[in-house]
Design a protein around this motif. Structure first.
Motif, PDB file in Angstrom:
ATOM      1  N   VAL A 205      19.703 -64.563 -11.905  1.00 21.45           N
ATOM      2  CA  VAL A 205      18.561 -64.346 -10.667  1.00 21.45           C
ATOM      3  C   VAL A 205      18.698 -65.390  -9.680  1.00 21.45           C
ATOM      4  CG1 VAL A 205      16.309 -64.060 -10.272  1.00 21.45           C
ATOM      5  CG2 VAL A 205      17.237 -63.169 -12.593  1.00 21.45           C
ATOM      6  N   GLU A 206      18.907 -65.165  -8.563  1.00 20.05           N
ATOM      7  CA  GLU A 206      18.767 -66.242  -7.206  1.00 20.05           C
ATOM      8  C   GLU A 206      17.387 -66.325  -6.773  1.00 20.05           C
ATOM      9  OE1 GLU A 206      21.615 -68.063  -6.902  1.00 20.05           O
ATOM     10  OE2 GLU A 206      22.804 -66.924  -8.150  1.00 20.05           O
ATOM     11  N   ASP A 207      17.362 -67.159  -5.896  1.00 14.93           N
ATOM     12  CA  ASP A 207      16.030 -67.406  -5.267  1.00 14.93           C
ATOM     13  C   ASP A 207      15.467 -66.105  -4.749  1.00 14.93           C
ATOM     14  OD1 ASP A 207      15.815 -69.998  -6.148  1.00 14.93           O
ATOM     15  OD2 ASP A 207      16.564 -70.663  -4.270  1.00 14.93           O
ATOM     16  N   ASP A 208      14.168 -65.719  -4.872  1.00 13.50           N
ATOM     17  CA  ASP A 208      13.753 -64.699  -4.155  1.00 13.50           C
ATOM     18  C   ASP A 208      13.470 -64.772  -2.560  1.00 13.50           C
ATOM     19  OD1 ASP A 208      13.006 -63.369  -6.697  1.00 13.50           O
ATOM     20  OD2 ASP A 208      10.973 -64.163  -6.587  1.00 13.50           O
ATOM     21  N   ARG A 209      13.444 -63.681  -2.038  1.00 12.01           N
ATOM     22  CA  ARG A 209      13.430 -63.641  -0.680  1.00 12.01           C
ATOM     23  C   ARG A 209      11.955 -62.879  -0.260  1.00 12.01           C
ATOM     24  NH1 ARG A 209      17.343 -65.453   2.371  1.00 12.01           N
ATOM     25  NH2 ARG A 209      19.370 -65.787   1.332  1.00 12.01           N
ATOM     26  N   SER A 210      11.097 -63.715   0.253  1.00 14.60           N
ATOM     27  CA  SER A 210       9.870 -63.044   0.684  1.00 14.60           C
ATOM     28  C   SER A 210       9.810 -62.684   2.315  1.00 14.60           C
ATOM     29  CB  SER A 210       8.622 -64.173   0.613  1.00 14.60           C
ATOM     30  OG  SER A 210       8.640 -65.296   1.683  1.00 14.60           O
ATOM     31  N   PRO A 211       8.901 -62.018   2.801  1.00 13.07           N
ATOM     32  CA  PRO A 211       8.945 -61.803   4.299  1.00 13.07           C
ATOM     33  C   PRO A 211       9.099 -63.049   5.229  1.00 13.07           C
ATOM     34  CG  PRO A 211       7.185 -60.510   3.139  1.00 13.07           C
ATOM     35  CD  PRO A 211       7.600 -61.406   2.173  1.00 13.07           C
ATOM     36  N   ARG A 212       8.798 -64.207   4.505  1.00 16.28           N
ATOM     37  CA  ARG A 212       8.994 -65.419   5.348  1.00 16.28           C
ATOM     38  C   ARG A 212      10.109 -66.217   5.117  1.00 16.28           C
ATOM     39  NH1 ARG A 212       2.671 -66.869   4.706  1.00 16.28           N
ATOM     40  NH2 ARG A 212       1.544 -65.009   5.801  1.00 16.28           N
ATOM     41  N   ILE A 642      12.639 -48.687  -3.785  1.00 16.38           N
ATOM     42  CA  ILE A 642      12.406 -49.851  -2.579  1.00 16.38           C
ATOM     43  C   ILE A 642      10.898 -49.971  -3.079  1.00 16.38           C
ATOM     44  CG2 ILE A 642      11.758 -50.003  -0.289  1.00 16.38           C
ATOM     45  CD1 ILE A 642      13.887 -47.787   0.445  1.00 16.38           C
ATOM     46  N   LYS A 643      10.999 -51.571  -3.203  1.00 15.52           N
ATOM     47  CA  LYS A 643       9.585 -52.248  -3.541  1.00 15.52           C
ATOM     48  C   LYS A 643       9.068 -52.987  -2.211  1.00 15.52           C
ATOM     49  CE  LYS A 643      10.691 -52.896  -8.422  1.00 15.52           C
ATOM     50  NZ  LYS A 643      10.814 -53.789  -9.630  1.00 15.52           N
ATOM     51  N   ASN A 644       7.564 -53.019  -2.138  1.00 16.86           N
ATOM     52  CA  ASN A 644       7.110 -53.456  -1.055  1.00 16.86           C
ATOM     53  C   ASN A 644       7.533 -53.038   0.341  1.00 16.86           C
ATOM     54  OD1 ASN A 644       5.543 -55.204   0.332  1.00 16.86           O
ATOM     55  ND2 ASN A 644       6.303 -57.301  -0.351  1.00 16.86           N
ATOM     56  N   LEU A 645       7.508 -51.898   0.229  1.00 22.97           N
ATOM     57  CA  LEU A 645       8.025 -51.098   1.598  1.00 22.97           C
ATOM     58  C   LEU A 645       7.682 -51.661   2.685  1.00 22.97           C
ATOM     59  CD1 LEU A 645      10.001 -48.427   2.520  1.00 22.97           C
ATOM     60  CD2 LEU A 645       7.518 -47.312   2.666  1.00 22.97           C
ATOM     61  N   ALA A 646       6.392 -51.959   3.014  1.00 19.31           N
ATOM     62  CA  ALA A 646       6.131 -52.521   4.294  1.00 19.31           C
ATOM     63  C   ALA A 646       6.192 -54.019   4.258  1.00 19.31           C
ATOM     64  CB  ALA A 646       4.475 -52.343   4.542  1.00 19.31           C
ATOM     65  N   TYR A 650       2.326 -61.790   0.588  1.00 19.48           N
ATOM     66  CA  TYR A 650       1.034 -61.983   0.013  1.00 19.48           C
ATOM     67  C   TYR A 650       1.471 -62.851  -1.226  1.00 19.48           C
ATOM     68  CZ  TYR A 650       2.757 -58.528  -3.451  1.00 19.48           C
ATOM     69  OH  TYR A 650       3.589 -58.026  -4.493  1.00 19.48           O
ATOM     70  N   HIS A 651       0.458 -63.181  -1.792  1.00 15.23           N
ATOM     71  CA  HIS A 651       0.474 -63.811  -3.421  1.00 15.23           C
ATOM     72  C   HIS A 651      -0.934 -63.536  -3.977  1.00 15.23           C
ATOM     73  CE1 HIS A 651      -2.623 -67.169  -2.803  1.00 15.23           C
ATOM     74  NE2 HIS A 651      -1.923 -67.501  -1.771  1.00 15.23           N
ATOM     75  N   GLU A 652      -0.519 -63.225  -5.380  1.00 13.78           N
ATOM     76  CA  GLU A 652      -1.615 -62.815  -6.259  1.00 13.78           C
ATOM     77  C   GLU A 652      -2.921 -64.177  -6.085  1.00 13.78           C
ATOM     78  OE1 GLU A 652      -1.835 -60.232  -7.787  1.00 13.78           O
ATOM     79  OE2 GLU A 652       0.066 -59.168  -7.519  1.00 13.78           O
ATOM     80  N   PRO A 666       7.988 -61.471  -3.557  1.00  6.30           N
ATOM     81  CA  PRO A 666       9.075 -60.876  -2.871  1.00  6.30           C
ATOM     82  C   PRO A 666       8.744 -59.938  -1.885  1.00  6.30           C
ATOM     83  CG  PRO A 666       9.542 -60.892  -5.231  1.00  6.30           C
ATOM     84  CD  PRO A 666       8.123 -61.298  -5.212  1.00  6.30           C
ATOM     85  N   GLY A 667       9.644 -59.727  -0.807  1.00  4.80           N
ATOM     86  CA  GLY A 667       9.545 -58.734   0.004  1.00  4.80           C
ATOM     87  C   GLY A 667      10.107 -57.647  -0.005  1.00  4.80           C
TER      88      GLY A 667
END
Length: 678
Positions: A205-212, A642-646, A650-652, A666-667
């Motif tokens: 697993v590599e680093d996650d990519r968020s929308p930012r 496809i996860k988090n389509l939009a 966010y974070h919990e 993740p985005g």
């Protein structure tokens, strides 16, 4: 955008489920819907519809569809369950507002013990190889002893089967969120009275990519192995030998990042170069026959967790403290159940285990350039012995479950505080737990139930003996005199199922005395302490409606309210309200689609006094996942989701980290998985 408050209140949700149930009772075809069968709730296989408690089960196929990398992620969105995390790997299940030491974790019935200063023990349960996951929500100390205030989570791994020939399954998945590659395989072979199962999984697993952008330090490697051999003595008796191993490497906990206590470093982040879990089991099983069968199961096991937990100095770019911790548990479980009558089952058991912990902590002095030993404790031991009895009887249309247990637990260490304290550490705790539950079948669709459960949690090594950094970035001060927690939970519920429709609704209230928590002393330090009293209450509900022979709608709702009675304010770190909606149905022959929509409300019920202003509100959010399932051949399936389509950022609310620096989820991402059986 999700509104600041949930779209459904508990009342409107209950009315909606009642309306659905009324329609289902009068408009369904004969498509069969089998009730969920669980082992964890009663200690033996029993239908959820005959159980006066709130449970949930995820099958192997459900886990495949979710494509989760760990247990916390797999349970996200389930009613009554939330997730607390300090990293991508460190995702802890939270049941009705309680987590970590307040939940018992089981792998194939064996307790997973260890200290949890950071990360998630739940991520060491070989989920990539699992046959299923079972959850019991609420106090469950009668069967599982100390720690089961919030409930129990059990991962069920494949067992060696007496099926002629060789059979197996494999899976492979990739995703764009973290460029992860995961694979697993299990094989079962049997001949005569011998059966062997072997399995393995890998994840890179590599680093996650968020929308930012990239979320630094969220990648890791994980490898797991399981094996079991069974020998059939005769038609009723079997011997088994099991082994499990998991190793996770290069795990970082970004949520632990906090200002350092010594110049010139602005921050320190906890990370783990290597963590391993080993388990070995020797078991005996007797399967009873006849009109009054007696079933017996006895096991001896050893489980060891080795964890390297280091503090990385982000300015000096080096570790400034290291901690090599080993936790070894030796256990004995013996249980028996006797079918006195077709409508009456008695069961009893003994659980005994001993956990030893020995950390080796070193602290670096950047000025002198030297290392010094600073062990939080020496040779800590916890011994627990519990004896229980349970009576499960059906009286006409009413199922009654009664349980009683007594535990004795001893806790001791040679010394704490790097050898500075060696007296007053030996403690013995006694606790009596019980439960009573009744469920009445008015009709298959209407089964009201009620239960009361008394549970307890004795302080662990972390609270009594260990001073050091935790997942929330604070340094905790040990307190050998903290008291055990005791809780009473009352639950009222309604559940039922007819062909094409089933539902569960539970309203509950829990009172905990001597609640164990970390009390803030200053900006960097907390002290383990008891609160006099806290209460938690809430509602969780779910329904599944087969609106067409091949189209299914799903809904789930969770609400938790916690109150710190000492300060008369909301309890610290309570999960947000959330609603999940889903649809699944065919597009063409062999091709199915599914849609899952998760709506999470704004969480602004904050423990302002207790947290001294460090708990902040979290905005509401919604995520939408779209999936396709293709049955390529009779034995092969391909899934794309496809996860988090939009591409929602966010974070919990339960994500650890300084306000504004919490790791983002993740985005938008694509996950593709392939599974086959042979």
């Amino acid at each position: 955008m999700c509104p600041p408050r949930p779209c459904f209140t508990p009342t409107t949700l209950a009315l909606a489920l009642v309306a659905l149930a009324h329609g289902a009772a009068h408009g369904q075809d004969n498509a069969p819907v089998l009730p969920a069968v669980q082992v964890t709730a009663k200690g033996y296989a029993a239908s959820d519809l005959d159980t006066a408690a709130s449970t949930l089960s995820l099958s192997r196929d459900a886990l495949r569809r979710r494509g989760a990398q760990n247990l916390g992620e797999a349970l996200r969105g389930e009613p009554g369950v939330a997730v607390a995390q300090d990293s991508a790997q460190g995702q802890n299940p939270v049941i009705r507002g309680l987590s970590r030491e307040s939940i018992v974790l089981l792998v194939d019935g064996m307790r997973l013990n260890a200290g949890q200063p950071v990360g998630a023990l739940a991520s060491f349960m070989s989920l990539g190889l699992a046959d299923g996951v079972e959850v019991v929500k609420g106090g469950a100390s009668v069967l599982y002893g100390t720690g089961a205030l919030g409930g129990v989570v059990q991962v069920r791994l494949p067992q060696a089967q007496f099926q002629a020939g060789t059979h197996g399954r494999t899976s492979l998945s990739v995703d764009t969120a973290s460029q992860a590659v995961r694979g697993s395989a299990t094989v079962n072979t049997s001949h005569g009275d011998h059966a062997l199962m072997l399995g393995g999984s890998v994840a890179r697993v590599e680093d996650d990519r968020s929308p930012r952008g990239k979320v630094a330090r969220t990648g890791y490697d994980s490898d797991a192995f399981i094996g079991q051999y069974r020998f059939r003595l005769d038609g009723q008796r079997q011997l088994r030998v099991s082994a499990q191993r998991q190793q996770d490497d290069d795990v970082w906990y970004p949520g632990s990042t906090r200002p350092a206590t010594a110049a010139p470093a602005p921050t320190v982040t906890v990370h783990s170069p290597k963590q391993t879990r080993h388990l070995y089991e020797l078991g005996y099983q007797l399967q009873g026959v006849g009109g009054q069968p007696l079933n017996v199961d006895v096991r001896l096991y050893q489980q060891r967790m080795d964890r390297q937990i280091n503090g990385f100095h982000n300015t000096l770019q080096r570790d400034v403290n290291t901690n090599q911790a080993a936790f070894t548990t030796h256990g004995l479980d013996a249980r028996a159940d006797w079918q006195v009558h077709p409508q009456h089952l008695l069961s009893a058991g003994v659980n005994a285990w001993e956990m030893k912990g020995q950390p080796d902590r070193r602290v670096f002095n950047p000025v002198a350039g030297t290392w010094t030993v600073n062990n939080p404790f020496e040779n800590a031991t916890i011994r627990a012995v519990g004896v229980y009895a349970q009576d499960d009887v059906r009286l006409g249309a009413t199922q009654v479950l009664l349980g009683l247990r007594h535990d004795t637990l001893d806790s001791d260490a040679d010394s704490i505080g790097n050898g500075n304290i060696s007296t007053g550490l030996d403690k013995r705790y006694h606790a009596t737990s019980g439960n009573i539950g009744l469920i009445h079948e008015v009709s298959p669709l209407w089964r009201p139930y009620a239960n009361h459960a008394r549970a307890f949690r004795a302080p662990g090594m972390r609270e009594r003996f260990e001073s050091g950094p935790r997942a929330d970035g604070y340094t905790y001060v040990a307190n050998p005199d903290v008291k055990p927690e005791t809780s009473d939970q009352f639950e009222l519920g309604l559940k039922g199922g007819v062909p094409g429709f089933d539902y569960r609704v539970a309203v509950w209230h829990q009172r905990i005395e001597d609640y164990l928590t970390g009390e803030i002393i200053n900006a960097s330090t907390k002290r383990n302490a008891n609160l006099g009293e806290v209460t938690l209450r809430g509602v969780d509900a779910q329904a599944r409606w087969q609106i067409h022979p091949r189209h299914v709608l799903r809904v789930a709702y969770s609400q938790v309210r916690g109150t710190n009675k000492d300060l008369n304010e909301p309890l610290f770190q309570m999960p947000a309200d959330e609603l999940s909606l889903g649809w699944q149905g065919p597009l063409t022959a062999g091709l199915q689609a599914d849609v899952n929509w998760r709506l999470v409300a704004r969480q602004d019920r904050l423990a302002t006094q207790f947290s001294k202003g460090t708990e902040n509100a979290t905005g509401g959010f919604g995520t939408l996942d779209l999936g396709l399932d293709w049955q390529m051949t009779r034995t092969q399936r391909l899934r794309a989701v496809i996860k988090n389509l939009a591409d929602k950022a966010y974070h919990e609310h339960l994500t650890e980290g300084l306000s504004g620096t919490e790791i983002l989820a993740p985005g938008r991402s694509l996950q593709v998985s392939w599974t086959t059986q042979f």
